[in-house]
Design an enzyme around this catalytic site. Structure first.
Site, mmCIF file in Angstrom:
data_model
loop_
_atom_site.group_PDB
_atom_site.id
_atom_site.type_symbol
_atom_site.label_atom_id
_atom_site.label_comp_id
_atom_site.label_asym_id
_atom_site.label_seq_id
_atom_site.Cartn_x
_atom_site.Cartn_y
_atom_site.Cartn_z
ATOM 1 N N ARG A 10 0.820 -1.218 0.000
ATOM 2 C CA ARG A 10 0.000 0.000 0.000
ATOM 3 C C ARG A 10 0.851 1.264 0.000
ATOM 4 O O ARG A 10 0.454 2.286 -0.554
ATOM 5 C CB ARG A 10 -1.012 -0.008 1.142
ATOM 6 C CG ARG A 10 -0.443 -0.229 2.520
ATOM 7 C CD ARG A 10 -1.566 -0.205 3.549
ATOM 8 N NE ARG A 10 -1.078 -0.679 4.843
ATOM 9 C CZ ARG A 10 -1.733 -0.523 5.987
ATOM 10 N NH1 ARG A 10 -2.887 0.106 5.987
ATOM 11 N NH2 ARG A 10 -1.245 -0.980 7.104
ATOM 12 N N GLU A 58 -19.207 4.023 -0.467
ATOM 13 C CA GLU A 58 -18.521 3.506 -1.658
ATOM 14 C C GLU A 58 -19.294 3.759 -2.949
ATOM 15 O O GLU A 58 -18.701 3.975 -4.005
ATOM 16 C CB GLU A 58 -18.254 2.003 -1.495
ATOM 17 C CG GLU A 58 -17.269 1.666 -0.379
ATOM 18 C CD GLU A 58 -17.872 1.771 1.015
ATOM 19 O OE1 GLU A 58 -19.120 1.759 1.134
ATOM 20 O OE2 GLU A 58 -17.101 1.869 1.991
ATOM 21 N N PHE A 83 -15.105 -3.597 0.000
ATOM 22 C CA PHE A 83 -16.122 -2.541 0.006
ATOM 23 C C PHE A 83 -16.259 -1.897 -1.371
ATOM 24 O O PHE A 83 -17.294 -1.330 -1.698
ATOM 25 C CB PHE A 83 -15.819 -1.537 1.115
ATOM 26 C CG PHE A 83 -15.575 -2.229 2.428
ATOM 27 C CD1 PHE A 83 -16.431 -3.258 2.830
ATOM 28 C CD2 PHE A 83 -14.484 -1.932 3.212
ATOM 29 C CE1 PHE A 83 -16.196 -3.961 4.004
ATOM 30 C CE2 PHE A 83 -14.248 -2.632 4.396
ATOM 31 C CZ PHE A 83 -15.103 -3.641 4.793
ATOM 32 N N HIS A 108 -6.181 -4.158 0.520
ATOM 33 C CA HIS A 108 -6.494 -5.172 1.535
ATOM 34 C C HIS A 108 -7.173 -6.382 0.887
ATOM 35 O O HIS A 108 -8.019 -7.031 1.469
ATOM 36 C CB HIS A 108 -7.393 -4.605 2.636
ATOM 37 C CG HIS A 108 -6.797 -3.447 3.380
ATOM 38 N ND1 HIS A 108 -6.525 -2.238 2.791
ATOM 39 C CD2 HIS A 108 -6.414 -3.325 4.675
ATOM 40 C CE1 HIS A 108 -6.005 -1.414 3.683
ATOM 41 N NE2 HIS A 108 -5.917 -2.042 4.833
ATOM 42 N N ASP A 116 -8.900 -8.542 10.333
ATOM 43 C CA ASP A 116 -10.304 -8.133 10.445
ATOM 44 C C ASP A 116 -11.296 -9.213 10.038
ATOM 45 O O ASP A 116 -12.506 -8.998 10.092
ATOM 46 C CB ASP A 116 -10.550 -6.866 9.620
ATOM 47 C CG ASP A 116 -9.996 -5.632 10.321
ATOM 48 O OD1 ASP A 116 -10.292 -5.467 11.525
ATOM 49 O OD2 ASP A 116 -9.272 -4.854 9.687
ATOM 50 N N ARG A 166 -1.944 -5.314 1.416
ATOM 51 C CA ARG A 166 -1.789 -4.361 2.513
ATOM 52 C C ARG A 166 -0.292 -4.255 2.797
ATOM 53 O O ARG A 166 0.387 -3.518 2.090
ATOM 54 C CB ARG A 166 -2.587 -4.867 3.722
ATOM 55 C CG ARG A 166 -2.627 -3.946 4.913
ATOM 56 C CD ARG A 166 -3.500 -4.595 6.010
ATOM 57 N NE ARG A 166 -3.681 -3.770 7.183
ATOM 58 C CZ ARG A 166 -2.923 -3.843 8.270
ATOM 59 N NH1 ARG A 166 -1.909 -4.683 8.304
ATOM 60 N NH2 ARG A 166 -3.178 -3.076 9.321
#
Lengths: 314, 267
Positions: A10, A58, A83, A108, A116, A166
């Protein structure tokens, strides 16, 4: 000089965007409360007037990006890959139908956000963006390739989806080639018995599998496809013909993704013994992506075992 | 240079006949919604705010986003009334070979934002466009027309919040508040709450008008254009206006005979 290997994927993305901002005044960057997590902040610090945060929204993110494209800009919209798929219909109707130069960057992706859990682990994004006719789909393997793919995406005419992780990556591509070309596959290892095709972060796993196979007397080619669409059909056909056995490996569902793209083409041109490796279920919360690769069988040992089975079936 | 309201009334009357005429030839058009929004469209195109003959890509002009893309026949009808389309072409609307598709499409004439139609999405497009025009330093405005039903979409409010947050006063939103959506009266399908209050609480300036009084719409547009904040004109309208058998209902269809007989009875 920029040491890409030392950056996380990232961070490489954020650097690529801020460097693109220097080169192109039409580049704008949008985030959905994800400026920090996607490292778009690196662009925002340099070009605050060309950076927009639309909040945790989004659908609005993708629609506003499309509006900026109508106004003549080249928008990069960044959020977690999972998302981003929430705005799939916006990508279809607001972006793809007009072929607008909108770049959707899903970070991610795969198991990159092990911490997560499955709600944050995108395993369907390649399939969802691949089905849209105008979209180009890129899935780089490591930080070097993230930087190069993001940079190269600016030259693509229509919309682009870029799949980024990530922090975890195994640097593999930095010395592999000089220039990233959208739509081109890169040969990492030559081999005659089986061809292992990879996209995204699975490349180093396949390289390790090829070494395991060599010890067992099997010569495996490893060909890396950072562009899932348009697929490098010439490379697919060449290595399918040369080996007669193709194994695809992706950090994505086995339904509709990279392996499916390869299978669709080979089934219609030169039917070849194939196996598609990837995921068939959602992930789990874990302490690291590697733990999930182990849990779900995306390991060099398993890749080697599947390749060996394919060789026997030829 | 603005057309007198008298001239506009004649244009609107003619356009209303054309909308009904198209419904006679294609039962697939969204008749009621095209009839409710007609005065709003006339207040934009009939006053030169928007033009039928400006090429896409021209700078320093105003943009039109018809987020309720299903009412595109109001635009076709007004274009024909102003001489930019022929009646023969109107009769072909909705045919595969016609450029007058039943939602804005890539080859639809006069529409510079043809990717609307999926409700709520035109709102985000308009906000992005307004953001882009401001970033380019262009003086043009974005005129956004939405329905009231489409404000059920969460995306609508996601993007209105962005318009308010970034203070986009080059965006003029007009809500065609016709109180009807697919399944019936809007308040019965899903309560809209205090619509003006919802906009005000985000930071919009709100003007409420009779959406069939074109002079009142124009006057509200003038105020909206001079607002320091993003502005919304809430135009109270009647769905199906001008065709008594479908007024204030979700009904969209007329038989060809019914439609063609109406054509001559309207205004």
């Amino acid at each position: 000089m920029l040491d890409l290997e030392s950056l996380t994927p990232r961070e490489a993305l954020g650097r690529a965007l801020s460097d693109l901002g220097d080169l192109r005044k039409d580049v704008v960057v949008l985030v959905a409360d994800t400026g920090e997590t996607t490292r778009a902040r690196l662009f925002a610090e340099r070009y605050p007037e060309r950076f927009f945060n639309v909040g945790i929204a989004e659908q609005s993110l993708v629609g506003i990006a499309a509006g900026l494209a109508l106004a003549g800009f080249m928008p990069y919209a960044l959020t977690f890959a999972t998302f981003m798929t929430r705005a799939w219909e916006q990508a279809r109707n607001s972006v793809d139908r007009l072929g607008l130069p909108v770049r959707l960057v899903g970070t991610h992706a795969g198991f990159a956000d092990a911490y997560d859990g499955p709600s944050h682990q995108a395993l369907e994004d390649i399939a969802l963006f691949r089905v849209l006719p105008s979209f180009t789909v890129l899935a780089p393997a490591d930080s070097c390739e993230v930087y190069r793919a993001a940079t190269a995406s600016a030259a693509v005419k229509g919309p682009v989806y870029i799949r980024v992780g990530r922090d975890f990556h195994i640097p593999t591509t930095c010395g592999l080639y000089d220039r990233f070309e959208v739509g081109k596959a890169y040969v990492v290892l030559e081999g005659n018995d089986v061809a292992i095709f990879t996209t995204g972060i699975t490349l180093p796993l396949a390289v390790e599998a090829a070494q395991v196979l060599r010890d067992r007397g099997i010569s495996a080619a490893v060909v890396h496809f950072p562009t899932v669409k348009p697929l490098d059909y010439a490379a697919v056909e060449k290595y399918a013909s040369a080996t007669g056995a193709v194994l695809t490996v992706e950090e994505h569902m086995v339904y509709g993704g990279f392996g499916s793209a390869v299978a669709e083409h080979l089934a219609q041109t030169r039917p070849t013994k194939m196996a598609i490796m990837g995921l068939k279920s959602y992930g789990r919360t874990a302490k690291s992506p590697q733990e999930l690769y182990q849990l779900f069988g995306l390991t060099p040992e398993n890749i080697a075992a599947r390749a060996e089975e394919l060789v026997k079936l030829r | 240079m603005e057309r007198g309201v008298l001239g506009l009334d004649e244009l609107i009357c003619k356009a209303r006949r054309y909308v009904v005429l198209m419904a006679g030839y294609d039962p697939g058009i969204h008749l009621g919604s095209s009839l409710s929004v007609l005065e709003v469209v006339a207040a934009l195109y009939g006053t030169g705010r928007l033009k039928f003959n400006v090429a896409n890509g021209a700078h320093n002009r105003n943009y039109f986003v018809l987020s309720k893309g299903h009412a595109i026949h109001a635009v076709y009808a007004l274009a024909a009334a102003m001489g930019y389309l022929t009646v023969d072409e109107l009769r072909e609307t909705g045919s595969v070979g016609s450029r007058l598709q039943n939602h804005p499409e890539v080859d639809t004439p006069f529409v510079d934002v043809p990717n609307s139609g999926s409700l709520g999405q035109g709102i985000s497009l308009a906000v992005g466009l307004a953001l882009g025009l401001r970033l380019r330093g262009e003086p043009g405005r974005v005129y956004l027309v939405t329905g009231d039903g489409e404000l059920d979409e969460g995306q609508s409010w996601e993007s209105f919040a962005v318009a308010a947050h970034y203070g986009l006063n080059n965006l003029v939103t007009i809500v065609d508040l016709n109180n009807v959506q697919l399944d019936g009266h809007s308040e019965e399908v899903l309560r809209k709450g205090d619509l003006a209050g919802r906009f005000r609480s985000l930071g919009f300036e709100v003007f409420e008008v009779d959406g069939h009084d074109v002079a009142a719409i124009i006057s509200a547009l003038e105020k909206a254009e001079n607002s320091a904040k993003p502005a919304v004109v809430i135009a109270r309208t009647v769905r199906g206006r001008g065709v008594p058998s479908i007024e204030d209902t979700a009904k969209q269809r007329l038989s060809r005979d019914e439609a063609l007989s109406h054509v001559n009875n309207i205004c």
